[in-house]
Design a protein around this motif. Structure first.
Motif, PDB file in Angstrom:
ATOM      1  N   MET A   1       0.751  -1.275   0.143  1.00  0.00           N
ATOM      2  CA  MET A   1       0.016  -0.070  -0.016  1.00  0.00           C
ATOM      3  C   MET A   1       0.934   1.385  -0.057  1.00  0.00           C
ATOM      4  SD  MET A   1      -3.444   1.010   1.518  1.00  0.00           S
ATOM      5  CE  MET A   1      -3.967  -0.527   0.646  1.00  0.00           C
TER       6      MET A   1
ATOM      7  N   GLY B   1       1.000   9.835   5.573  1.00  0.00           N
ATOM      8  CA  GLY B   1      -0.007   8.868   5.800  1.00  0.00           C
ATOM      9  C   GLY B   1      -1.097   8.522   5.042  1.00  0.00           C
TER      10      GLY B   1
ATOM     11  N   SER C   1      -5.188  -9.288  -5.764  1.00  0.00           N
ATOM     12  CA  SER C   1      -6.701  -9.433  -5.941  1.00  0.00           C
ATOM     13  C   SER C   1      -7.626  -8.511  -5.776  1.00  0.00           C
ATOM     14  CB  SER C   1      -7.109 -11.195  -5.651  1.00  0.00           C
ATOM     15  OG  SER C   1      -6.829 -11.143  -4.527  1.00  0.00           O
ATOM     16  N   ALA C   2      -7.101  -8.113  -4.515  1.00  0.00           N
ATOM     17  CA  ALA C   2      -8.066  -6.944  -3.826  1.00  0.00           C
ATOM     18  C   ALA C   2      -8.064  -5.787  -4.904  1.00  0.00           C
ATOM     19  CB  ALA C   2      -7.448  -6.571  -2.378  1.00  0.00           C
TER      20      ALA C   2
ATOM     21  N   GLN D   1       0.169 -12.875  -2.952  1.00  0.00           N
ATOM     22  CA  GLN D   1      -1.044 -12.023  -2.595  1.00  0.00           C
ATOM     23  C   GLN D   1      -1.740 -12.817  -1.912  1.00  0.00           C
ATOM     24  OE1 GLN D   1      -1.971  -8.988  -3.297  1.00  0.00           O
ATOM     25  NE2 GLN D   1      -0.108  -8.504  -3.780  1.00  0.00           N
TER      26      GLN D   1
ATOM     27  N   GLY E   1      -3.491 -10.610   0.206  1.00  0.00           N
ATOM     28  CA  GLY E   1      -4.390  -9.731  -0.665  1.00  0.00           C
ATOM     29  C   GLY E   1      -5.506 -10.234  -0.829  1.00  0.00           C
ATOM     30  N   MET E   2      -5.613 -11.354  -1.321  1.00  0.00           N
ATOM     31  CA  MET E   2      -6.931 -12.111  -1.475  1.00  0.00           C
ATOM     32  C   MET E   2      -7.970 -12.005  -0.500  1.00  0.00           C
ATOM     33  SD  MET E   2      -5.612 -15.408  -3.220  1.00  0.00           S
ATOM     34  CE  MET E   2      -4.387 -15.260  -4.682  1.00  0.00           C
TER      35      MET E   2
ATOM     36  N   GLY F   1      -7.709  -9.795   1.486  1.00  0.00           N
ATOM     37  CA  GLY F   1      -8.119  -8.183   1.586  1.00  0.00           C
ATOM     38  C   GLY F   1      -9.443  -7.998   0.809  1.00  0.00           C
ATOM     39  N   ALA F   2      -9.826  -8.703  -0.437  1.00  0.00           N
ATOM     40  CA  ALA F   2     -11.045  -8.211  -1.188  1.00  0.00           C
ATOM     41  C   ALA F   2     -11.991  -8.403  -0.127  1.00  0.00           C
ATOM     42  CB  ALA F   2     -10.929  -9.013  -2.309  1.00  0.00           C
TER      43      ALA F   2
ATOM     44  N   GLU G   1      -0.933  -6.495   7.924  1.00  0.00           N
ATOM     45  CA  GLU G   1      -1.117  -4.972   8.049  1.00  0.00           C
ATOM     46  C   GLU G   1      -1.746  -4.667   6.636  1.00  0.00           C
ATOM     47  OE1 GLU G   1       1.818  -2.484   9.772  1.00  0.00           O
ATOM     48  OE2 GLU G   1       1.441  -0.931   8.280  1.00  0.00           O
ATOM     49  N   GLN G   2      -1.044  -4.719   5.749  1.00  0.00           N
ATOM     50  CA  GLN G   2      -1.382  -4.512   4.368  1.00  0.00           C
ATOM     51  C   GLN G   2      -2.554  -4.966   3.842  1.00  0.00           C
ATOM     52  OE1 GLN G   2       0.627  -6.385   0.884  1.00  0.00           O
ATOM     53  NE2 GLN G   2       0.694  -4.252  -0.065  1.00  0.00           N
TER      54      GLN G   2
ATOM     55  N   GLU H   1      -5.358  -2.777   5.623  1.00  0.00           N
ATOM     56  CA  GLU H   1      -5.568  -1.598   4.965  1.00  0.00           C
ATOM     57  C   GLU H   1      -6.207  -1.614   3.476  1.00  0.00           C
ATOM     58  OE1 GLU H   1      -1.625   0.217   4.818  1.00  0.00           O
ATOM     59  OE2 GLU H   1      -1.616   0.906   6.850  1.00  0.00           O
ATOM     60  N   GLN H   2      -5.627  -2.632   2.756  1.00  0.00           N
ATOM     61  CA  GLN H   2      -6.532  -2.930   1.388  1.00  0.00           C
ATOM     62  C   GLN H   2      -7.979  -2.919   1.689  1.00  0.00           C
ATOM     63  OE1 GLN H   2      -4.112  -5.950  -0.099  1.00  0.00           O
ATOM     64  NE2 GLN H   2      -2.794  -4.607  -1.130  1.00  0.00           N
TER      65      GLN H   2
ATOM     66  N   VAL I   1      -9.671   0.574   2.550  1.00  0.00           N
ATOM     67  CA  VAL I   1      -9.537   1.126   1.158  1.00  0.00           C
ATOM     68  C   VAL I   1     -10.625   0.777   0.102  1.00  0.00           C
ATOM     69  CG1 VAL I   1      -8.121   1.583  -0.995  1.00  0.00           C
ATOM     70  CG2 VAL I   1      -7.391   2.038   1.297  1.00  0.00           C
ATOM     71  N   ALA I   2     -10.531  -0.495  -0.079  1.00  0.00           N
ATOM     72  CA  ALA I   2     -11.478  -1.087  -1.169  1.00  0.00           C
ATOM     73  C   ALA I   2     -12.802  -0.809  -0.665  1.00  0.00           C
ATOM     74  CB  ALA I   2     -11.329  -2.738  -1.125  1.00  0.00           C
TER      75      ALA I   2
ATOM     76  N   HIS J   1     -14.053   2.474  -1.356  1.00  0.00           N
ATOM     77  CA  HIS J   1     -13.825   2.694  -2.831  1.00  0.00           C
ATOM     78  C   HIS J   1     -15.201   2.177  -3.371  1.00  0.00           C
ATOM     79  CE1 HIS J   1     -11.606   2.901  -6.723  1.00  0.00           C
ATOM     80  NE2 HIS J   1     -12.129   1.766  -7.065  1.00  0.00           N
TER      81      HIS J   1
ATOM     82  N   TYR K   1     -18.168  -6.642   2.303  1.00  0.00           N
ATOM     83  CA  TYR K   1     -16.898  -6.641   3.001  1.00  0.00           C
ATOM     84  C   TYR K   1     -16.983  -6.721   4.455  1.00  0.00           C
ATOM     85  CZ  TYR K   1     -14.196  -5.260  -1.099  1.00  0.00           C
ATOM     86  OH  TYR K   1     -13.624  -5.177  -2.177  1.00  0.00           O
TER      87      TYR K   1
ATOM     88  N   ILE L   1      -5.711   6.693   5.786  1.00  0.00           N
ATOM     89  CA  ILE L   1      -5.516   5.779   7.035  1.00  0.00           C
ATOM     90  C   ILE L   1      -4.027   6.455   7.641  1.00  0.00           C
ATOM     91  CG2 ILE L   1      -4.471   3.641   7.503  1.00  0.00           C
ATOM     92  CD1 ILE L   1      -6.054   2.728   5.168  1.00  0.00           C
TER      93      ILE L   1
ATOM     94  N   THR M   1      -1.995   1.507  11.448  1.00  0.00           N
ATOM     95  CA  THR M   1      -2.589   0.097  11.290  1.00  0.00           C
ATOM     96  C   THR M   1      -1.650  -0.791  12.560  1.00  0.00           C
ATOM     97  OG1 THR M   1      -3.292   0.326   9.193  1.00  0.00           O
ATOM     98  CG2 THR M   1      -3.163  -2.100  10.225  1.00  0.00           C
TER      99      THR M   1
END
Lengths: 191, 463
Positions: free
Chosen positions: A1, A7, A25-26, B84, B87-88, B90-91, B191-192, B195-196, B199-200, B203, B216, B244, B247
């Motif tokens: 990110m 920040g 994927s997000a 990822q 990250g997956m 994360g969605a 953490e990432q 945050e994702q 954000v998503a 969004h 979500y 943000i 975190t």
């Protein structure tokens, strides 16, 4: 990110695309969220069937998902996703054998019963009929320009042709559309 | 110029601003070519119709179908998958976050109850009206630390669109979205990913994709509010901007994402919020499982500007004009500048006269020319400009033969413009011409009057 010093989270499309290309994927989900509505509407105006449009949109995004990691860093995602959608729609038309040039004009047999419905159709229907008349090759370029708001360069990118060729395609499509629209409008007026 | 060339110019006029000469060529040609005039009209009406075709809203099932398919069809390379894995998740977590936000907004106190103190209330998911303080609290889990009040969720921002789709089934299905196989299903988040997710979530809210946003949210948050309640809560917020700040992982292995949020309302006001969103793994997917957000600045909504823009008055306008030769005619524009302090509108066709150097109007017959096919009002900002396109043809003073040109008008000419709703006329300050003499159109037919074709008001420069 990505973060700025203070920040803030950066959420621009380029950042999303970079992350999606890296396999995030997000980020792809966010791109899907952003484009699902315009793509569904573009396809809906191409095929004039909501269910089919959503099926084709599903195919479009799945193809994009499977290919995005193989794209390069300079990818114009907007043009790319419209390219996949256009090709998906064209494949659909080919499968259904719906790609055909329909002649129109005074005396042609095609000006038959459907045009007599003109007095019952509204402006949107008139536009849709004119788009259907000119075929998907012409209608796609008109929809990209005038419904989805793509620039000439983006259309060129989408169709993988040069900018001048895109202008020529657009002019030919407009000529065909104006002729179809004029004929249909006249029919509507006199019916 | 042949018809195909003219039609190409007409077509290009939808992609770029044509020059005065090109516009004059089109006007001149279409005046005598009914076929091209019909082409121009059909193209203008038809393309405008395409632009205005109504949009459809994709069904919520499309989102689910895409995610279900991707979950069963590996797309990413092994490296990508490993990279990822979190990250997956994360969605899905983003989905949870959306719901959390909404919840906050649902329950509220009346506005103005406090101008200083943050307000927290208990309630269910969703958001009510703009006049409410949008905070609700869900006591689901103990807070990790005293200052991490993780028991509430706030929904900020609203929208005007409430999807009529049924409540989507979410939860577990989304847990595997984009996961190439079961073995790759994440067992932890980082953490990432947290945050994702946040954000998503925002969004999706900003895109009015409430089904995605709702997805979500964790199960407990969804149980507090149906999808329709969630979606219908967004009626007043135009856009949310989230930042943000930190975190942190709490002792439960959840991630507490601290944010501040600027929620732009439809009435133009901005509401500021701050708080925490808690992201955790739920059924294999990252979800927003809890949140606490408080409204920092309860304010009285700014009344929307309802004053309509008034018609321009000649006292608030100044004009300039210019023209040049075009296929025997003279074509040009009169530019009107709003010298007032407020925006105003111009609509219709002005009365235009061409005056000689002594102020006497030339004997011209004014006709109306259609350039844009519509008679929409043009709003002119202070110091902004609008224009009137005109063509002057067939100038045949006594003694001029057809096919020749009369002598230039000694001393130049000026232009007089009268707005459709006024009697007072505006006149260009300086005369127009080279060496104090103005060029004139060629004489085509001495038996016919000289014509001045005038188009309606247009934005200047053209958008």
């Amino acid at each position: 990110m990505e973060r700025a010093q203070w920040g803030a989270v950066v959420m621009d499309e380029r950042g999303l695309l970079d992350r999606a290309q890296a396999g995030n994927s997000a980020a792809f989900t966010a791109l899907f969220d952003q484009y699902q509505r315009p793509i569904v509407n573009y396809l809906y105006r191409m095929v004039r069937d909501r269910e089919v449009a959503e099926d084709l949109a599903q195919d479009t995004f799945l193809k994009a998902y499977r290919a995005i990691e193989r794209t390069d860093g300079e990818l114009n995602f907007r043009a790319w996703i419209y390219r996949i959608a256009t090709n998906t729609a064209m494949s659909y038309f080919r499968r259904k054998r719906l790609v055909q040039w329909i002649p129109f004009g005074p005396g042609t047999p095609d000006r038959g019963k459907d045009l007599r419905l003109a007095d019952r159709i509204g402006e949107s229907e008139l536009i849709e009929q004119a788009l259907a008349k000119i075929g998907p090759s012409h209608s796609s370029v008109l929809l990209l320009r005038h419904h989805q708001g793509l620039s000439i360069n983006e259309i060129a990118d989408t169709l993988q042709i040069k900018s001048n060729a895109a202008k020529v395609r657009l002019f030919r499509a407009r000529k065909a559309f104006a002729q179809a629209y004029e004929v249909l409008a006249a029919e509507q007026e006199h019916a | 110029m042949d018809c195909d060339h003219v039609r190409q110019l007409i077509s290009e006029g939808f992609d770029r601003q044509l020059t005065v000469n090109e516009r004059a060529l089109i006007a001149e040609h279409t005046r005598g070519c009914a076929s091209c005039a019909r082409f121009q009209h059909a193209l203008r009406s038809g393309l405008d119709g395409i632009h205005r075709l109504p949009e459809i809203v994709p069904s919520a099932s499309l989102w689910e179908r895409v995610h279900t398919e991707t979950s069963s069809s590996p797309a990413m390379t092994p490296a990508g998958v490993m990279r990822q894995a979190a990250g997956m998740i994360g969605a899905a977590a983003v989905v949870a976050l959306v719901a959390a936000i909404t919840i906050f907004l649902l329950n509220s106190h009346s506005p103005g109850s406090s101008n200083k103190q943050p307000q927290i209330a208990s309630g269910t998911l969703g958001r009510s009206t703009a006049s409410q303080t949008v905070v609700s609290v869900f006591n689901k889990q103990p807070s990790a630390t005293p200052d991490e009040t993780v028991a509430s969720i706030s929904a900020i921002g609203t929208s005007t669109v409430a999807p009529s789709t049924p409540q989507p089934s979410i939860s577990v299905a989304s847990a595997t979205q984009f996961a190439p196989d079961a073995a790759a299903s994440p067992t932890t988040i980082d953490e990432q990913t947290a945050e994702q997710t946040v954000v998503a979530y925002f969004h999706a809210i900003n895109l009015q994709n409430y089904a995605s946003a709702y997805d979500y949210l964790g199960t407990s948050l969804q149980q507090n509010q149906t999808f329709n309640q969630f979606a219908s809560g967004y009626t007043q917020t135009k856009h949310d901007t989230v930042t943000i700040t930190t975190t942190k992982e709490n002792h439960l292995g959840q991630f507490v994402v601290t944010i501040y949020l600027d929620a732009e309302q439809n009435d133009g006001s901005v509401r500021h919020y701050h708080g925490n969103y808690v992201v955790a793994l739920e059924h294999g997917a990252a979800k927003i499982v809890d949140a606490s957000v408080v409204w920092d600045n309860p304010v009285t909504p700014t009344p929307a500007a309802t004053t309509p823009v008034a018609a321009c008055r000649s006292t608030d306008l100044s004009i300039t004009a210019g023209y040049q030769g075009a296929t025997g005619s003279m074509a040009g524009s009169i530019v009107l500048t709003n010298t007032g302090t407020k925006p105003c509108t111009l609509q219709g066709t002005a009365a235009v006269k061409i005056l000689d150097s002594t102020g006497v109007p030339l004997q011209l017959e004014q006709t109306t020319m259609s350039l844009n096919g519509t008679d929409q009002p043009v709003t002119v900002a202070p110091q902004g400009q609008a224009s009137v396109f005109f063509m002057w043809s067939n100038w045949c003073p006594v003694g001029t033969n057809a096919g020749s040109s009369a002598r230039p008008i000694t001393g130049g000419v000026s232009f007089q413009v009268t707005l459709p709703s006024e009697d007072r006329a505006l006149v260009t300050r300086s005369t127009i011409g080279t060496g104090h003499n103005s060029i004139v159109p060629s004489c085509e037919d001495p038996s016919q009057p000289s014509t001045l074709s005038v188009a309606g008001f247009e934005a200047y420069p053209m958008p």
